[in-house]
Design a protein around this motif. Structure first.
Motif, PDB file in Angstrom:
ATOM      1  N   ALA A 147       0.834  -1.211   0.000  1.00 21.52           N
ATOM      2  CA  ALA A 147       0.000   0.000   0.000  1.00 21.52           C
ATOM      3  C   ALA A 147       0.866   1.258   0.000  1.00 21.52           C
ATOM      4  N   PRO A 206      -6.248   6.069  -0.174  1.00 22.46           N
ATOM      5  CA  PRO A 206      -7.185   4.975   0.054  1.00 22.46           C
ATOM      6  C   PRO A 206      -7.957   4.529  -1.194  1.00 22.46           C
ATOM      7  N   ASP A 207      -8.387   5.467  -2.029  1.00 19.09           N
ATOM      8  CA  ASP A 207      -9.161   5.095  -3.237  1.00 19.09           C
ATOM      9  C   ASP A 207      -8.381   4.132  -4.105  1.00 19.09           C
ATOM     10  N   GLN A 225      -8.105   0.684  -2.481  1.00 22.21           N
ATOM     11  CA  GLN A 225      -9.372  -0.056  -2.622  1.00 22.21           C
ATOM     12  C   GLN A 225      -9.506  -0.626  -4.034  1.00 22.21           C
ATOM     13  N   TYR A 229      -2.282   7.725   5.557  1.00 20.76           N
ATOM     14  CA  TYR A 229      -3.683   7.294   5.411  1.00 20.76           C
ATOM     15  C   TYR A 229      -4.023   6.041   6.216  1.00 20.76           C
ATOM     16  N   ASP A 250      -7.655   4.906   7.247  1.00 21.83           N
ATOM     17  CA  ASP A 250      -8.497   4.602   6.076  1.00 21.83           C
ATOM     18  C   ASP A 250      -8.087   3.292   5.412  1.00 21.83           C
ATOM     19  N   ILE A 251      -6.777   3.044   5.349  1.00 22.35           N
ATOM     20  CA  ILE A 251      -6.302   1.797   4.715  1.00 22.35           C
ATOM     21  C   ILE A 251      -6.753   0.603   5.570  1.00 22.35           C
ATOM     22  N   ASP A 281      -9.420   0.512   7.437  1.00 23.76           N
ATOM     23  CA  ASP A 281     -10.869   0.364   7.162  1.00 23.76           C
ATOM     24  C   ASP A 281     -11.106  -0.401   5.868  1.00 23.76           C
ATOM     25  N   ILE A 282     -10.322  -0.084   4.852  1.00 23.14           N
ATOM     26  CA  ILE A 282     -10.492  -0.776   3.559  1.00 23.14           C
ATOM     27  C   ILE A 282     -10.200  -2.265   3.722  1.00 23.14           C
TER      28      ILE A 282
END
Ligand code: TUI
Length: 337
Positions: free
Chosen positions: A44, A49-50, A53, A77, A80-81, A83-84
């Protein structure tokens, strides 16, 4: 086949993990490695994040086999990462460059097998207590951000310190390394640099060529003054960084100079200004091959070696597992079997 408990824990055929490398282990490589029966890991890095994902979805579309995502804890991030990884139910999450303690509960609730990379016994112990499923003990032979203990002393010390399985990393590029890791008590190996020189790795050809041509002393570490040493191939970029550190430039100036240089290496193949992160095992990498062929080669070499090793024992003797079945001890044949 060389099967270890790691194969059953992760649902893979071979105890080989492809290290998650920022800008380098993109979905094409991850899919190829997982399809070949090892564990592919998306790097990553600092990606938004987008993008992460979209890459996770690309991997899922490419393979039904287990895969992982590496989350370097220096990414801006991180929440957020994480969460993904939870939302996408990523099967395996590895971390690096810091302690992931606070994220382990949510990752595990999301069903992930959490396998942080550690560079010390102390962190391995802390993360076992925090609920890690396994650890990857990474010696300073590795590429990228590194700790200060070499693989040979680090791996068995981590094996002795924790009950969870340990994967060895740092300096591994072939079947000999895999057998050595098993001898140290690890359940498998993680390899990064070796996977750069594969057909499916999407980096610029210059990166692959530099790895294949590199010798044993081709890498250098910089960034010691920042407290985050990084190992990369020696080139004008690393020489300049070294000079700037010696001249005593400020942390901000060094960070500014270093930012974006891995992208220049991996995407642009810029041999002068790029940072070509690589481990010391680059000297063992002699060709660029398809991933499936590489994995077959590593496994065949390990199998052959495992068959040959008992020849070194004087006849009448065998290696008996010790009480805790970790460190082997020598005994008389027929003593316990
Ligand atoms: O993480 C790595 N290697 C990496 S991460 C990375 S990130 C990046 N780089 C360039 C552009 C974009 C992103 C590049 N290479 N290896 C695992 C590793 N972790 N090695 C050492 C450590 C480590 C070091 C200190 C882990 C924890 C630690 O201290 C934490 C603590 O609290 O004790």
């Amino acid at each position: 086949m060389v099967r270890t408990p790691l194969c059953d824990l992760l649902g893979i055929d071979h105890p080989i993990v492809q290290g998650g490398m920022a800008w380098v282990s993109t979905p094409e490589l991850v899919v190829a490695v997982s399809e070949a029966g090892a564990l592919g890991i998306l790097g990553a890095g600092n990606a938004p994040p987008d993008l992460v994902q979209a890459q996770v979805r690309q991997i899922k579309a490419g393979t039904d086999r287990p895969f992982g995502v590496n989350v370097p804890l220096i990414s801006p991030y991180i929440p957020d990462i994480v969460d993904i990884c939870v939302r996408e139910r990523v099967p395996v999450v590895t971390t690096g460059a810091g302690s992931p303690s606070q994220y382990i509960p949510s990752l595990k609730e999301g069903g992930a097998f959490v396998m942080p990379v550690v560079a010390s016994v102390a962190l391995a112990r802390r993360l076992e207590r925090a609920g890690a499923d396994a650890v990857i003990a990474e010696g300073s032979e590795s590429g990228g951000h590194i700790g200060d203990v070499s693989t040979l002393p680090l791996v068995p010390q981590v094996v002795d310190a924790v009950k969870i399985p340990v994967v060895a990393a740092g300096g591994f590029a072939d079947g000999r390394g895999l057998v050595a890791a098993l001898a140290l008590g690890a359940v498998g190996v993680q390899m990064g640099t070796r996977f750069i020189a594969t057909t499916e790795c999407a980096v610029h050809e210059n990166y692959k060529r530099m790895i294949v041509r590199a010798g044993d002393r081709a890498t250098i570490t910089t960034g010691h003054s920042l407290g985050h040493p990084v190992r990369a191939l020696r080139n004008p970029m690393t020489r300049k960084f070294e000079e700037m550190e010696l001249e005593g430039l400020t942390e901000d100036q060094l960070i500014e100079f270093g930012t974006g240089k891995l992208r220049l290496a991996a995407v642009e193949g810029d041999m002068t200004t790029g940072s070509f992160m690589a481990g010391q095992c680059c000297g063992l990498v002699k060709d660029t091959v398809p991933v499936a062929e590489l994995i077959q080669r590593i496994i065949s070499e390990a199998e052959e070696l495992l068959h040959r090793l008992p020849d070194y024992l004087p006849s009448g003797y065998y290696v008996a597992p010790s009480a805790d079945s970790r460190s082997p001890s020598v005994g008389k044949r027929g003593h316990t079997r």
